[in-house]
Design a protein around this motif. Structure first.
Motif, short mmCIF file in Angstrom:
data_model
loop_
_atom_site.label_atom_id
_atom_site.label_comp_id
_atom_site.label_asym_id
_atom_site.label_seq_id
_atom_site.Cartn_x
_atom_site.Cartn_y
_atom_site.Cartn_z
N LYS A 11 27.33 21.46 2.94
CA LYS A 11 27.13 22.86 3.33
C LYS A 11 28.41 23.46 3.91
CE LYS A 11 22.65 23.42 2.60
NZ LYS A 11 21.71 23.44 3.70
N LEU A 12 28.48 24.80 3.81
CA LEU A 12 29.54 25.59 4.42
C LEU A 12 28.95 26.40 5.56
CD1 LEU A 12 31.22 27.05 1.20
CD2 LEU A 12 31.86 24.96 2.42
N SER A 13 29.60 26.40 6.71
CA SER A 13 29.14 27.23 7.83
C SER A 13 29.70 28.64 7.63
CB SER A 13 29.63 26.65 9.16
OG SER A 13 29.06 25.37 9.37
N MET A 14 28.81 29.60 7.38
CA MET A 14 29.24 30.95 7.02
C MET A 14 28.50 31.99 7.83
SD MET A 14 29.20 30.45 2.85
CE MET A 14 30.03 32.01 2.52
N LYS A 15 29.16 33.14 8.00
CA LYS A 15 28.52 34.29 8.62
C LYS A 15 27.99 35.22 7.54
CE LYS A 15 31.53 34.26 12.71
NZ LYS A 15 32.50 35.04 13.52
N ALA A 16 27.03 36.02 7.88
CA ALA A 16 26.41 36.94 6.92
C ALA A 16 27.47 37.81 6.25
CB ALA A 16 25.38 37.81 7.62
N GLY A 17 27.43 37.87 4.92
CA GLY A 17 28.36 38.70 4.17
C GLY A 17 29.64 38.00 3.77
N GLY A 73 24.62 31.11 8.76
CA GLY A 73 24.00 29.80 8.73
C GLY A 73 24.79 28.85 7.84
N ASN A 74 24.10 27.86 7.26
CA ASN A 74 24.70 26.87 6.39
C ASN A 74 24.33 27.16 4.93
OD1 ASN A 74 25.77 25.36 8.59
ND2 ASN A 74 23.75 24.46 8.93
N HIS A 75 25.33 27.22 4.10
CA HIS A 75 25.11 27.57 2.69
C HIS A 75 25.87 26.57 1.82
CE1 HIS A 75 23.48 31.57 3.85
NE2 HIS A 75 24.33 31.40 4.88
N GLY A 76 25.19 26.00 0.84
CA GLY A 76 25.86 25.01 0.01
C GLY A 76 24.95 24.42 -1.04
N TRP A 77 25.05 23.08 -1.25
CA TRP A 77 24.45 22.45 -2.42
C TRP A 77 23.68 21.18 -2.06
CZ3 TRP A 77 29.38 23.63 -1.31
CH2 TRP A 77 29.91 24.78 -1.93
N TYR A 81 34.71 30.83 5.37
CA TYR A 81 33.73 29.95 6.01
C TYR A 81 34.45 29.21 7.13
CZ TYR A 81 35.79 26.33 2.99
OH TYR A 81 36.65 25.48 2.35
N MET A 82 33.67 28.71 8.09
CA MET A 82 34.28 28.04 9.24
C MET A 82 34.59 26.59 8.94
SD MET A 82 32.14 29.69 12.45
CE MET A 82 30.55 29.63 11.60
N GLU A 83 33.66 25.89 8.31
CA GLU A 83 33.89 24.49 8.01
C GLU A 83 33.01 24.05 6.84
OE1 GLU A 83 32.65 21.69 10.95
OE2 GLU A 83 30.88 22.86 11.53
N MET A 84 33.40 22.92 6.28
CA MET A 84 32.64 22.31 5.19
C MET A 84 32.18 20.94 5.70
SD MET A 84 34.05 21.38 1.37
CE MET A 84 32.97 20.89 0.03
N LYS A 85 30.90 20.61 5.51
CA LYS A 85 30.39 19.35 6.05
C LYS A 85 29.27 18.81 5.18
CE LYS A 85 27.43 22.09 9.11
NZ LYS A 85 27.09 22.40 10.53
N ARG A 86 29.16 17.48 5.21
CA ARG A 86 28.05 16.84 4.51
C ARG A 86 26.92 16.67 5.53
NH1 ARG A 86 28.02 11.19 0.95
NH2 ARG A 86 25.73 11.14 0.66
N VAL A 87 25.75 17.17 5.18
CA VAL A 87 24.61 17.13 6.12
C VAL A 87 23.54 16.15 5.67
CG1 VAL A 87 25.04 19.46 6.92
CG2 VAL A 87 23.54 19.10 4.96
#
Length: 210
Positions: free
Chosen positions: A125-131, A179-183, A203-209
Motif C-alpha cells: 500500500k501507499l500512504s496517500m492523502k485525498a486527491g 488512507g492506504n491505497h494499493g494492491w 504519497y508519503m510512503e510505500m509499505k507491505r501490509v
C-alpha cells in the motif's frame, strides 16, 4: 668497319606512296574495327559480317556478362549500404531505448519485490492523502496473479480495479480519500510467482501490509 650501303633516293618511297600506304593501313584498320572488333567485343555489327563469322554472338555474350557483373556489383553495394545503415540504425535505436529505459527506471521512486508461493496472497500500500496521484507499474515473473487495486482508511474503502490471471498492470491511482491505497495479489498457480511493483508520485510512503 661496317660495309652498309646507304639507300639511294630512287629506292626510298615517294610521298604519294607513303600517303597511299597510310590510307590503305587506315582503311584496313577501319575494316578490322567494323568487321571484327566491334562485333566480337560490343556486339555491334553494321556490316553483318561479324554475324556470319560468329563474332557478333561472342560480343553479345561479353556484353551480357558485363551488364550482369555491373548489376551484381550495384546490388552488392546496395546491400552493404543497407546493412551498414540498418546496423547503425539498430545500434542507435538500441542505445536510445536503453537510455530511455535507464532514465525511466531511475525515475521510479520505490520498488518492491514480492514472492508468492502457490495459494499465497500479499498486499502493498501507499500512504496517500485525498486527491493525491501516484503512478505505478507492476509485472509478474514466473506466472500470473489475481489482483485487487483498492484503498481503505478512516472507515472508508474503495476498489479501483480487479483482475484474474493477469501478468502485469500499470496506471495511476488517485486517492479517493486519505488512507492506504494499493494492491492485493494472490497466486493461484502451482509455482512461485514474483511480483515487482514500482511507484512514483504523491504519497508519503510505500509499505507491505500483508
Amino acid at each position: 668497319m661496317y660495309n652498309v650501303s646507304k639507300p639511294t633516293l630512287d629506292a626510298l618511297p615517294t610521298s604519294k606512296q607513303l600517303i597511299r600506304s597510310t590510307i590503305i593501313a587506315l582503311v584496313a584498320a577501319i575494316a578490322i574495327l567494323v568487321t571484327v572488333v566491334l562485333p566480337s567485343e560490343y556486339a555491334i555489327d553494321p556490316t553483318r559480317i561479324g554475324r556470319a563469322l560468329g563474332l557478333t554472338e561472342m560480343g553479345e555474350i561479353k556484353t551480357q556478362l558485363a551488364k550482369e557483373a555491373a548489376a551484381d556489383a550495384a546490388m552488392d553495394a546496395a546491400k552493404a549500404a543497407a546493412t551498414s545503415t540498418g546496423n547503425a540504425s539498430t545500434a542507435t535505436l538500441a542505445q536510445v531505448q536503453g537510455a530511455a529505459l535507464a532514465a525511466n527506471d531511475a525515475a521510479w521512486r520505490d520498488e518492491v519485490r514480492v514472492v508468492l508461493k502457490p495459494g499465497q496472497g500479499a498486499e502493498v500500500k501507499l500512504s496517500m492523502k485525498a486527491g493525491e496521484k501516484a503512478e505505478f507499474s507492476w509485472i509478474t515473473e514466473g506466472g500470473v496473479v489475481n489482483f485487487d487495486t483498492h484503498g481503505d482508511g478512516g472507515g472508508q474503502s474503495v476498489s479501483y480495479e480487479k483482475g484474474r490471471a493477469v501478468p502485469a498492470d500499470d496506471g495511476v491511482i488517485e486517492a479517493a480519500f486519505s488512507g492506504n491505497h494499493g494492491w492485493f495479489w494472490r497466486n493461484r498457480g502451482d509455482a512461485d510467482v514474483t511480483v515487482v511493483v514500482r511507484t512514483r508520485g504523491q504519497y508519503m510512503e510505500m509499505k507491505r501490509v500483508l
